[in-house]
Design an enzyme around this catalytic site. Structure first.
Site, PDB file in Angstrom:
ATOM      1  CD1 TRP A 146      -0.904   2.303   2.353  1.00 15.53           C
ATOM      2  CD2 TRP A 146      -2.791   1.759   1.267  1.00 15.53           C
ATOM      3  NE1 TRP A 146      -1.791   3.353   2.475  1.00 15.53           N
ATOM      4  CE2 TRP A 146      -2.955   3.040   1.822  1.00 15.53           C
ATOM      5  CE3 TRP A 146      -3.864   1.196   0.544  1.00 15.53           C
ATOM      6  CZ2 TRP A 146      -4.127   3.784   1.684  1.00 15.53           C
ATOM      7  CZ3 TRP A 146      -5.037   1.937   0.406  1.00 15.53           C
ATOM      8  CH2 TRP A 146      -5.160   3.209   0.971  1.00 15.53           C
ATOM      9  NE  ARG A 170      -3.364  13.551  10.542  1.00 13.47           N
ATOM     10  CZ  ARG A 170      -4.444  13.625  11.315  1.00 13.47           C
ATOM     11  NH1 ARG A 170      -4.334  13.565  12.623  1.00 13.47           N
ATOM     12  NH2 ARG A 170      -5.655  13.775  10.775  1.00 13.47           N
ATOM     13  CG  ASP A 171       0.304  15.038   8.202  1.00 14.96           C
ATOM     14  OD1 ASP A 171       0.752  13.948   8.595  1.00 14.96           O
ATOM     15  OD2 ASP A 171      -0.878  15.193   7.836  1.00 14.96           O
ATOM     16  CB  SER A 188       2.588  12.437   6.295  1.00 15.03           C
ATOM     17  OG  SER A 188       2.042  11.515   5.389  1.00 15.03           O
ATOM     18  CG  ASN A 217      -1.312   6.794   2.919  1.00  9.43           C
ATOM     19  OD1 ASN A 217      -0.900   5.735   3.341  1.00  9.43           O
ATOM     20  ND2 ASN A 217      -1.481   7.826   3.717  1.00  9.43           N
ATOM     21  CG  ASP A 218      -0.295  11.121   2.995  1.00  7.36           C
ATOM     22  OD1 ASP A 218      -1.284  10.607   2.472  1.00  7.36           O
ATOM     23  OD2 ASP A 218      -0.312  11.637   4.133  1.00  7.36           O
ATOM     24  CD  GLU A 245      -5.512  13.836   7.173  1.00  2.75           C
ATOM     25  OE1 GLU A 245      -5.337  13.007   8.085  1.00  2.75           O
ATOM     26  OE2 GLU A 245      -5.913  13.522   6.045  1.00  2.75           O
TER      27      GLU A 245
HETATM   28  C1  FRU Z   1      -3.156  11.869   4.951  1.00  2.46           C
HETATM   29  C2  FRU Z   1      -2.788  11.193   6.261  1.00  2.46           C
HETATM   30  C3  FRU Z   1      -1.838  12.033   7.085  1.00  2.46           C
HETATM   31  C4  FRU Z   1      -1.162  11.010   7.940  1.00  2.46           C
HETATM   32  C5  FRU Z   1      -1.046   9.833   6.998  1.00  2.46           C
HETATM   33  C6  FRU Z   1      -1.176   8.484   7.622  1.00  2.46           C
HETATM   34  O1  FRU Z   1      -3.562  10.966   3.966  1.00  2.46           O
HETATM   35  O2  FRU Z   1      -3.960  10.860   6.992  1.00  2.46           O
HETATM   36  O3  FRU Z   1      -2.455  13.053   7.825  1.00  2.46           O
HETATM   37  O4  FRU Z   1       0.087  11.448   8.384  1.00  2.46           O
HETATM   38  O5  FRU Z   1      -2.064   9.989   6.026  1.00  2.46           O
HETATM   39  O6  FRU Z   1      -0.951   7.470   6.693  1.00  2.46           O
END
Ligand code: FRU
Length: 494
Positions: free
Chosen positions: A36, A166-167, A99, A38-39, A222
């Site tokens: 998988w 976060r992030d 992230s 994502n970001d 986010e």
């Molecule tokens: C955005 C998010 C971020 C987080 C990450 C977790 O898609 O929710 O805020 O850090 O993905 O996978």
């Protein structure tokens, strides 16, 4: 030191990637080595290469305890996988490595700043606290900083929710000190961007609330990114739970760009305008980097977070990035163009000029699923403009996706209803086209299972995933009324 969990992930991905054939992935959009994605995370230029990390769960093509995957490239299009960079394996991030961002330290080390899910700060309730952490490395192996976490709930303003913090996006100021923005949930339950400062990138403290949402753009925010561009301050955000406004912000979990004045001395940002970054279906969690040649380059997760439940055929990987895009400000708005490196992988040009379209029209040599095609559409007779123009692609007898443009309303619709989806996921988006003379210009980038449409030289962009069999590779033009088109098409090759 390589921990047991990181060693396991690295051994697993080496075997698992063998089960994925290159033809079964996009060819110039980054997808996960396995499992998988994502970001985008840690997007930076280090030791002569672009480094891109990503939210990664190697063991399954579903979201799971987050790791950071890692890839490098010299042209932002061909990516080489490096071993998994971070695993959830230490006190402050044992629940997941969320992230974050990266930069190069003056001593030549590569610094990553990320969110850890800290089970130890779990206190009496069930969800872990989110804290900010560092890791330092050489471009392949990264050591978690002994002083982690460097920011936690005690560094946020009164009333901030420690479960939603976060992030971090880090940058170095001209005076050699460091700043980072991160999002947090304020006492009113909606998002805020917090600004942090550090003299050396290791010891951090809260500086100020950079911007409060006050419930205007969605609820929690986010993935913040802040930079200056063409004399303006630019804040990119991925707000959760957005309400639509006119033609914009229809994706629920969406994206927004705020442009305004940045006072460098006060370090304060006053947004003047907000706009959708991408008006299509699949775009979230974007991050930018400053390339050595001065370009501000953005990349996003090519996914609507609400659409993850629909996958089409099973694949041992899930998730991909958008094409990296060069950003610029024009007329007070954010414009985007695919990185110019794309031009170097174009081949087999086919072009047509002043082709009349009345009803359906196919053009010899115009087709394919890995293409860069620009179509310019005008009314054949400006006094009697066409009613609707359609560009159909990824088409065979059964399937197609289309862009349709209503001349009078000035609305462009992207519709993948007949692309092979077998679920009632979101399949359509409309975009109100800005500033047009009589000509609409569409640059369409296809890469097997996605489409990105750059409208009128990048003033607006629409991005979507496609679920269509690769054999569906025809392209058709259609006009209700009389239109005239110019077409320039290239294949995009590995
Ligand atoms: C955005 C998010 C971020 C987080 C990450 C977790 O898609 O929710 O805020 O850090 O993905 O996978």
């Amino acid at each position: 030191m390589v921990s047991k969990r990181l060693r396991q992930a690295r051994a697993y991905e080496l075997e698992a990637e063998k089960r994925i054939s290159p033809e079964d992935r996009p060819s110039f959009h980054l997808s996960p080595r396995c499992g998988w994605l994502n970001d985008p995370n840690g997007f930076s230029f280090y030791k002569g290469q672009y480094h891109l990390f990503y939210q990664y769960y190697p063991y399954n093509s579903q979201w799971g305890p987050m790791h950071w995957g890692h890839a490098v490239s010299t042209d932002l299009l061909h990516w080489t996988y490096l071993p998994c960079a971070l695993a959830p394996d230490s006190g402050a991030d044992i629940g997941g490595v969320f992230s974050g961002s990266g930069l190069v330290l003056p001593d030549g080390r590569h610094l990553l700043m990320y969110t850890g899910l800290d089970d130890e700060l779990n206190k009496p309730d069930s969800d872990p606290y989110q804290v900010q952490c560092l890791a330092v490395g050489d471009g392949e192996n990264y050591d978690k900083y002994m002083g982690n976490p460097v920011l936690s709930d005690t560094d946020t303003p009164e009333g901030s929710d420690p479960h939603d913090f976060r992030d971090p996006k880090i940058w170095r100021r001209e005076d050699g000190t460091y700043r980072a923005v991160a999002v947090s949930r304020a006492s009113d339950g909606t998002g805020q961007v917090l600004l942090f400062e550090s003299p050396d990138a290791f010891s951090w403290k809260f500086k100020k609330v950079f911007l409060k949402n006050d419930g205007v753009y969605g609820l929690m925010w986010e993935c913040p990114d802040f930079f200056t561009l063409d004399g303006k301050g630019v804040l990119l955000l991925s707000p959760m739970d957005m309400l639509p406004e006119g033609f914009e912000f229809h994706n629920g979990n969406g994206n927004v760009c705020m442009i305004g004045e940045f006072d460098d001395k006060e370090e304060s940002f006053a947004p003047e305008r907000a706009q959708a970054i991408d008006s299509g279906i699949d775009f979230y969690a974007c991050q930018t980097m400053l390339a050595p040649d001065g370009r501000r380059i953005m990349i996003g997760w090519m996914q609507n977070p609400d659409g993850c439940s629909y996958r089409g055929d099973y694949k041992p990987w899930y998730g991909q990035m958008t094409i990296p895009r060069e950003l610029f400000i024009k007329d007070g708005r954010l414009w985007q163009k695919p990185v110019r490196e794309l031009e170097a992988i174009r081949s087999n040009p086919v072009s047509y000029e002043k082709i009349p379209v009345e009803g359906e029209r196919l053009l010899s040599g115009i087709g394919g699923r890995r293409i860069d095609m620009t179509v310019k559409v005008r009314p054949m007779d400006p006094d009697h403009p066409y009613h609707k123009f359609i560009l159909r692609f990824a088409m065979n007898e059964e399937f197609y996706t289309q862009l349709s443009f209503r001349y009078k309303e000035n609305v462009l619709k992207l519709d993948r209803k007949f692309s092979g989806t077998r679920r009632a996921v979101i399949n359509q988006r409309r975009c109100l086209i800005r500033q047009r003379n009589d000509e609409l210009k569409l640059r369409v980038i296809l890469d097997r299972c996605s489409v990105e449409v750059f409208i009128n030289d990048g003033e607006q962009v629409m991005t979507a995933l496609l679920y269509t069999d690769q054999e569906a590779d025809q392209i058709m033009f259609y006009a209700d009324g009389s239109a005239e088109i110019d077409v320039e098409k290239y294949d995009l090759t590995d």
